[in-house]
Design a protein around this motif. Structure first.
Motif, PDB file in Angstrom:
ATOM      1  N   ASN A   1      44.669  33.407  36.546  1.00 18.81           N
ATOM      2  CA  ASN A   1      45.244  32.712  36.157  1.00 18.81           C
ATOM      3  C   ASN A   1      46.538  32.329  36.156  1.00 18.81           C
ATOM      4  N   GLY A   2      46.963  32.283  37.826  1.00 20.31           N
ATOM      5  CA  GLY A   2      48.208  31.826  37.981  1.00 20.31           C
ATOM      6  C   GLY A   2      49.587  33.082  37.716  1.00 20.31           C
ATOM      7  N   GLN A   3      49.085  34.426  36.447  1.00 24.73           N
ATOM      8  CA  GLN A   3      49.812  35.142  36.129  1.00 24.73           C
ATOM      9  C   GLN A   3      50.131  36.976  36.896  1.00 24.73           C
ATOM     10  N   GLY A   4      50.539  36.413  38.592  1.00 25.26           N
ATOM     11  CA  GLY A   4      50.509  37.342  39.207  1.00 25.26           C
ATOM     12  C   GLY A   4      51.257  38.715  38.558  1.00 25.26           C
ATOM     13  N   VAL A   5      52.438  38.828  38.293  1.00 27.77           N
ATOM     14  CA  VAL A   5      52.819  39.684  37.426  1.00 27.77           C
ATOM     15  C   VAL A   5      52.548  40.469  36.747  1.00 27.77           C
TER      16      VAL A   5
ATOM     17  N   GLU B   1      37.502  47.831  47.564  1.00 32.69           N
ATOM     18  CA  GLU B   1      38.243  45.906  47.805  1.00 32.69           C
ATOM     19  C   GLU B   1      38.136  44.935  47.479  1.00 32.69           C
ATOM     20  N   ILE B   2      37.402  44.908  45.976  1.00 32.87           N
ATOM     21  CA  ILE B   2      38.361  43.876  44.590  1.00 32.87           C
ATOM     22  C   ILE B   2      39.197  44.422  44.328  1.00 32.87           C
ATOM     23  N   THR B   3      39.340  45.204  43.597  1.00 35.83           N
ATOM     24  CA  THR B   3      40.584  45.504  43.411  1.00 35.83           C
ATOM     25  C   THR B   3      41.918  44.962  44.397  1.00 35.83           C
ATOM     26  N   LEU B   4      42.091  45.079  45.560  1.00 33.40           N
ATOM     27  CA  LEU B   4      42.728  45.342  46.297  1.00 33.40           C
ATOM     28  C   LEU B   4      42.794  43.568  46.644  1.00 33.40           C
ATOM     29  N   SER B   5      41.915  42.400  46.870  1.00 31.68           N
ATOM     30  CA  SER B   5      41.447  41.059  47.081  1.00 31.68           C
ATOM     31  C   SER B   5      42.160  41.120  45.863  1.00 31.68           C
ATOM     32  N   GLY B   6      42.381  41.275  44.631  1.00 33.76           N
ATOM     33  CA  GLY B   6      42.433  40.610  43.041  1.00 33.76           C
ATOM     34  C   GLY B   6      44.349  40.954  43.602  1.00 33.76           C
ATOM     35  N   ALA B   7      45.045  42.180  44.107  1.00 32.39           N
ATOM     36  CA  ALA B   7      46.020  42.499  43.867  1.00 32.39           C
ATOM     37  C   ALA B   7      46.389  41.681  45.278  1.00 32.39           C
ATOM     38  N   PHE B   8      46.550  41.220  46.037  1.00 35.78           N
ATOM     39  CA  PHE B   8      46.755  39.788  47.402  1.00 35.78           C
ATOM     40  C   PHE B   8      46.939  38.743  46.444  1.00 35.78           C
ATOM     41  N   SER B   9      45.914  38.855  45.873  1.00 31.84           N
ATOM     42  CA  SER B   9      45.552  37.492  44.731  1.00 31.84           C
ATOM     43  C   SER B   9      46.561  36.867  44.007  1.00 31.84           C
TER      44      SER B   9
ATOM     45  N   VAL C   1      38.558  41.707  52.123  1.00 32.88           N
ATOM     46  CA  VAL C   1      40.336  42.424  51.711  1.00 32.88           C
ATOM     47  C   VAL C   1      41.044  41.690  52.940  1.00 32.88           C
ATOM     48  N   ALA C   2      40.695  41.512  53.686  1.00 29.90           N
ATOM     49  CA  ALA C   2      41.167  40.938  55.266  1.00 29.90           C
ATOM     50  C   ALA C   2      40.945  39.282  54.867  1.00 29.90           C
ATOM     51  N   ASN C   3      40.022  38.432  54.325  1.00 26.90           N
ATOM     52  CA  ASN C   3      40.446  37.240  54.137  1.00 26.90           C
ATOM     53  C   ASN C   3      41.317  37.078  53.005  1.00 26.90           C
ATOM     54  N   SER C   4      41.608  37.812  51.853  1.00 25.66           N
ATOM     55  CA  SER C   4      42.395  38.061  51.073  1.00 25.66           C
ATOM     56  C   SER C   4      44.020  38.417  51.391  1.00 25.66           C
ATOM     57  N   ILE C   5      44.053  38.869  52.620  1.00 24.58           N
ATOM     58  CA  ILE C   5      45.418  39.195  53.005  1.00 24.58           C
ATOM     59  C   ILE C   5      46.070  37.739  53.579  1.00 24.58           C
ATOM     60  N   LEU C   6      44.916  37.299  54.370  1.00 25.14           N
ATOM     61  CA  LEU C   6      45.075  36.275  55.293  1.00 25.14           C
ATOM     62  C   LEU C   6      45.867  34.952  53.926  1.00 25.14           C
ATOM     63  N   ASP C   7      44.818  35.416  52.856  1.00 25.66           N
ATOM     64  CA  ASP C   7      45.795  33.797  52.570  1.00 25.66           C
ATOM     65  C   ASP C   7      47.164  34.309  51.502  1.00 25.66           C
ATOM     66  N   MET C   8      46.867  35.053  51.321  1.00 26.30           N
ATOM     67  CA  MET C   8      49.057  35.817  50.573  1.00 26.30           C
ATOM     68  C   MET C   8      49.931  35.646  51.497  1.00 26.30           C
ATOM     69  N   TYR C   9      49.799  35.705  53.403  1.00 20.18           N
ATOM     70  CA  TYR C   9      50.967  35.393  53.837  1.00 20.18           C
ATOM     71  C   TYR C   9      51.184  34.459  53.412  1.00 20.18           C
ATOM     72  N   GLY C  10      49.783  33.010  53.945  1.00 20.10           N
ATOM     73  CA  GLY C  10      49.441  31.473  54.558  1.00 20.10           C
ATOM     74  C   GLY C  10      50.788  31.278  52.800  1.00 20.10           C
ATOM     75  N   LYS C  11      50.552  31.725  51.710  1.00 20.12           N
ATOM     76  CA  LYS C  11      50.976  31.762  50.761  1.00 20.12           C
ATOM     77  C   LYS C  11      52.209  31.801  50.415  1.00 20.12           C
ATOM     78  N   CYS C  12      52.647  32.714  51.308  1.00 26.98           N
ATOM     79  CA  CYS C  12      54.149  33.301  51.372  1.00 26.98           C
ATOM     80  C   CYS C  12      54.945  32.533  52.500  1.00 26.98           C
ATOM     81  N   GLN C  13      54.269  31.866  53.435  1.00 23.75           N
ATOM     82  CA  GLN C  13      55.105  30.748  54.281  1.00 23.75           C
ATOM     83  C   GLN C  13      55.146  31.802  54.865  1.00 23.75           C
ATOM     84  N   ASP C  14      54.243  32.547  55.704  1.00 25.88           N
ATOM     85  CA  ASP C  14      54.518  34.009  56.636  1.00 25.88           C
ATOM     86  C   ASP C  14      52.833  33.119  57.849  1.00 25.88           C
ATOM     87  N   VAL C  15      53.215  32.599  59.208  1.00 22.92           N
ATOM     88  CA  VAL C  15      52.154  32.102  59.191  1.00 22.92           C
ATOM     89  C   VAL C  15      51.567  32.553  60.467  1.00 22.92           C
TER      90      VAL C  15
END
Length: 887
Positions: free
Chosen positions: A358-362, A380-388, A417-431
């Motif tokens: 819901n876009g409420q990351g904080v 792994e579900i917890t970490l995926s949520g935290a990375f999202s 988890v690895a896929n979530s890490i990928l997405d996180m770095y992408g959204k943070c513009q660290d390609v």
């Protein structure tokens, strides 16, 4: 004796109860704290120890069990097979297989129950090697022996081996029961082996087990899990006997196959015939509500769960808060979470993922920290949520910390988890870091490839298409999300050739009719300037959702074909498709482009009816639309009434004032923006500098130009330099404006040179005008506006020879001036006018009025001082027929 009394009290219930303890040769009665000890015979020995062991097994009390076992040995009592079996069961229940095996080895005689108990114990622990060895050593086997082995293989996830055991049972003509079928069918469900499941169904019918409710429920589950929902429902309807397990199975099958409405219909029938509701029923039905975003029904089911005393149930509570989260109602999801008496890891996972989605990351990260303090651990579900959550807020530092936690816990190698890490770095513009994570992945699935392709596409990287080619080389079949990201990259790079090749591959793969892919294709063709091709794709699409319509509407709007975009909106409404916020925002933008304020007001009314005014994107577009339509007052009212304002809303209001020459009002809004701690961006300063240009604030303009970098770390772009050229030029400092252009850190474009040329006309600066025109013609020799502006400057200065030369040059280069065009909306009809147009039915009346207006302008001294008669005279001498200025 004290130990013995403690043991008896441990086993005793509050009421009076008698126990016979054979080894002590006493009869002890515990009643109101008094004891008696009459003599007993030998016969009760076989009853009493077994009863003690059974009670201790029920309570999983290992230490008292060991003490009772020791007493049995000391007493010299020779246990029967039954007593030994009870002792083996006690040790197995207490997870002490070593002691159970010792008792088994010391048994002088064993029956099938002894063997079965030990096989079951090792199978339940997942030690299938020992369980199989014991099974092979059995002198005689019954159905329980086979079922224990079957269940063990299923428990350790070796479903293929479980099926082999069942096949072996049939080959040896071993006896089977409903549990045998249930376990074998469960193995088929996990493997999604529908073909073998059908064979099992036939075997069950031959054996007469198809009428059994346990086997029938297992068959219903197998067909549903093997994506044969029609067969599953058909079998369920033919079942002669159904229990709550059967109903739960068919409802869960519908949900697993995304038939959510059918699941709700079955639940309604289930309630009508009075079948009880369980945890799994609520979990499935609430998941249906979540998938359908049906908050109203979900709330009713929540009330139903409260009425049936499931309020404190953690599974139902977790499913309820997940439903509220997926229906975008995080306040109620948080209330449910707070009310849970015992929050498990699943509850934390549901609320963390809910906030992230819901876009409420904080808030999601706050709950993640609370989970760490709770001692429940994480998965792994917890970490995926935290990375999202980190991705949502672009929290790079938070993402690094969670990444470190994933590495320490060894969960970083988990593919989710690895896929979530990928997405996180992408959204943070660290390609670069995202690529490192991708390269280090031991296993990659379609989601991994989609993630890295999306990372490249989101950051405008040209490597997107190379990643797609690498995916194909890895023999990984693209899905709709892959094609969506790649087509987005083609659209961003305007790579039409690549886009057409990918379109060809999409057709070959049979995904041409996919709604998501179709929408991406429409968007790609529109952004590559092929709007007619996009229109063909839309027409070929059988089912069109709001995304498809939005793609074509925004495509035509972006191609400056606003009228066509509005026509598509009309078609969309006729098809019964409900517009969303993006639709309204795009249409409002077209209204601003066409200055059709009437349609804009109608859209505004619809937005109010749909209760979408709280959407900051829509409110910002309304502010912009009214401003572009010349209605600054309504634009200001809309701005003041906006419930939420982001930098886009502020920019729209500042830009609106600046465009209408209200520079002071624009600067005042900017100052209020700073007071509200809203960070300006590049677009903000473009409007601010334009405002300064309109009211001639040179020093203030220079101040804001310098503040961009010093206070907000915004490097001035070409548009800002263009504004500064306008500011300096309007104040008569043309040489400084020219110097600024020459000293810019990048090459000047046609806009900035045209700005300078226009200002030269105001001040009559021939030298700078000629340099600006020369630079413009080098950039675009076919630009008619440059010739027209320079000709008018020469005309103002009376330099008729140079004017004639410019006109001849224009004619030699075959440059023609595009005729001026304007339009007006009267009674929902758009009237278009071209220069010297004679096609309008009321053209004579219009020219008559224009003549009166020009006469009044001359009388008031407002007419242009350009001598058009002189220009026309020189044109006639040169043989030129092009019009320099509009009449």
């Amino acid at each position: 004796m004290a130990y013995y009394l403690w043991l008896i009290r441990f086993l005793s219930k509050p009421q009076c109860k008698t126990f016979l303890i054979a080894s002590f040769s006493t009869f002890t009665t515990l009643k109101e704290g008094k004891t008696t000890a009459p003599a007993i015979t030998t016969k009760p020995k076989t009853i009493t120890f077994s009863r003690i062991f059974q009670e201790l097994t029920h309570h999983r009390a290992q230490n008292p069990g060991k003490q009772a076992h020791a007493r049995l040995i000391v007493s010299g009592f020779k246990p029967t097979i039954f007593v030994s079996n009870c002792l083996i069961q006690l040790y197995i229940k207490c997870s002490n297989l070593k002691s159970a095996l010792k008792v088994f080895d010391k048994m002088p005689q064993r029956d099938v129950v002894s063997w079965n108990a030990l096989i079951f114990g090792y199978a339940a622990r997942g030690e299938m090697g020992i369980a199989r060895t014991l099974f092979e050593a059995m002198p005689e086997r019954d159905v329980i022996s086979w079922n224990s082995l079957l269940s063990g293989y299923l428990l350790v996830g070796d479903c293929a081996k479980a099926i082999d055991v069942f096949v072996e049972m049939g080959r040896l003509s071993a006896m089977v029961d409903n549990r045998s079928f249930a376990v074998a069918l469960k193995a088929c469900s996990i493997l999604e082996d529908g073909d073998f499941g059908v064979q099992l169904h036939c075997f069950a019918m031959k054996m007469g087990f198809d009428k059994d409710v346990v086997t029938g429920s297992a068959l219903v589950d197998m067909y549903a899990k093997c994506k044969k929902l029609d067969d599953s429902v058909s079998l369920f309807n033919r079942m002669s006997e159904r229990n709550w397990v059967s109903w739960n199975t068919v409802i869960a099958g519908c949900v697993q196959n995304y038939k959510f409405i059918e699941a709700l219909k079955l639940f309604k029938i289930m309630q009508k015939i009075g079948v009880g509701v369980s945890q799994s029923t609520y979990a499935s039905i609430l998941r249906s509500c979540a998938a359908l975003s049906n908050l109203k029904l979900g709330t009713q089911l929540h009330a139903h769960a409260l009425k049936t005393d499931f309020e404190m149930d953690v599974i139902v509570g977790t499913a309820t808060l997940d439903m509220y989260a997926k229906c975008n109602n995080m306040s109620d999801a948080q209330k449910v979470f707070n009310s849970l008496p015992n929050r498990g890891l699943q509850s934390y996972n549901a609320i963390i993922v809910g906030y992230a989605q819901n876009g409420q990351g904080v808030e999601a990260l706050q709950l993640f920290r609370l989970l760490q303090k709770s001692g429940l651990g994480f998965n792994e579900i917890t970490l995926s949520g935290a990375f999202s959550a980190c991705a949502v807020i672009a929290g790079y530092l938070e993402g690094l910390q969670v990444h470190g936690l994933a590495i320490k816990s060894n969960l970083w190698s988990n593919i989710c988890v690895a896929n979530s890490i990928l997405d996180m770095y992408g959204k943070c513009q660290d390609v670069i870091e995202a690529c490192h994570v991708f390269d280090e992945m031991e296993r990659r699935d379609a989601v991994s490839w989609n993630a890295i392709i999306a990372v490249q596409a989101q950051n405008g990287n040209e490597e997107t298409l190379f990643c797609f080619i690498s995916m194909l080389h890895a023999i990984m079949e693209p899905d709709e999300f892959t094609y969506g990201s790649v087509l987005k990259a083609c659209a961003g790079q305007q790579a039409l050739n690549y886009g057409m090749q990918i379109h060809s591959r999409i057709i070959k793969s049979g995904m041409g009719s996919n709604l998501f892919v179709g929408s991406a294709l429409i968007d790609m063709y529109c952004k590559c300037g092929m709007v007619e091709e996009a229109k063909k794709i839309l027409n070929r699409t059988e089912e069109r959702d709001v995304v498809s319509w939005n793609a074509i509407i925004s495509g035509f709007s972006g191609a400056k074909r606003s009228e066509d975009a509005q026509k598509f909106f009309s078609y969309m409404l006729k098809m019964g498709v409900k517009p969303d916020g993006f639709t309204y925002a795009t249409l409002l933008d077209t209204c601003g482009n066409l200055a059709t304020v009437g349609l804009g007001m109608q859209l505004h009314a619809q937005i109010i009816k749909q209760e979408m005014l709280s959407d900051v994107y829509i409110s910002s577009t309304l502010v912009d639309m009214y401003s572009k339509c010349g209605n600054v007052q309504d634009s200001q009212i809309m701005f003041e009434k906006s419930p939420k304002r982001d930098f886009v809303t502020w920019n729209a209001m500042i830009c609106g004032y600046a465009h209408h020459g209200l520079g002071e009002e624009a600067l005042k809004v900017f100052e209020n923006m700073e007071l509200e701690n809203v960070k300006p961006n590049h677009a903000t300063f473009i409007s601010v500098l334009r405002a300064c240009a309109h009211i001639g604030l040179v020093e203030k303009g220079l101040h804001y130009f310098n503040v961009m970098l010093s206070d907000y770390s915004l490097h001035p772009q070409l548009e800002h330099y263009s504004c500064m050229v306008d500011i300096l030029g309007r104040s008569g400092q043309l040489n400084k404006a020219l110097k600024l252009i020459q000293e810019m850190p990048f090459e000047a474009d046609d806009v900035i040179w045209r700005t300078l040329l226009s200002i030269c006309k105001i001040h009559g600066n021939i030298e700078v005008a000629e340099e600006a025109a020369s630079s413009l013609l080098q950039l675009d020799p076919q630009d008619s506006s440059t010739y027209i502006l320079l000709s008018n400057i020469y005309a103002d200065a009376g330099m008729w020879d140079k004017l004639s030369y410019t006109r001849r040059l224009m004619r030699q280069n075959k440059v023609r001036k595009e005729p001026g065009c304007s339009w007006i909306d009267v009674n929902d009809k758009v009237h278009t006018f071209l220069v010297r147009d004679k096609d309008h039915p009321k053209c004579e009346e219009i020219y008559e009025k224009l003549g009166l207006l020009i006469g009044e302008m001359k009388w008031c001294g407002c007419a242009s001082d350009v001598n058009y008669e002189k220009i026309e005279e020189h044109e006639s001498q040169d043989g030129s027929s092009s019009c320099v200025c509009n009449p």
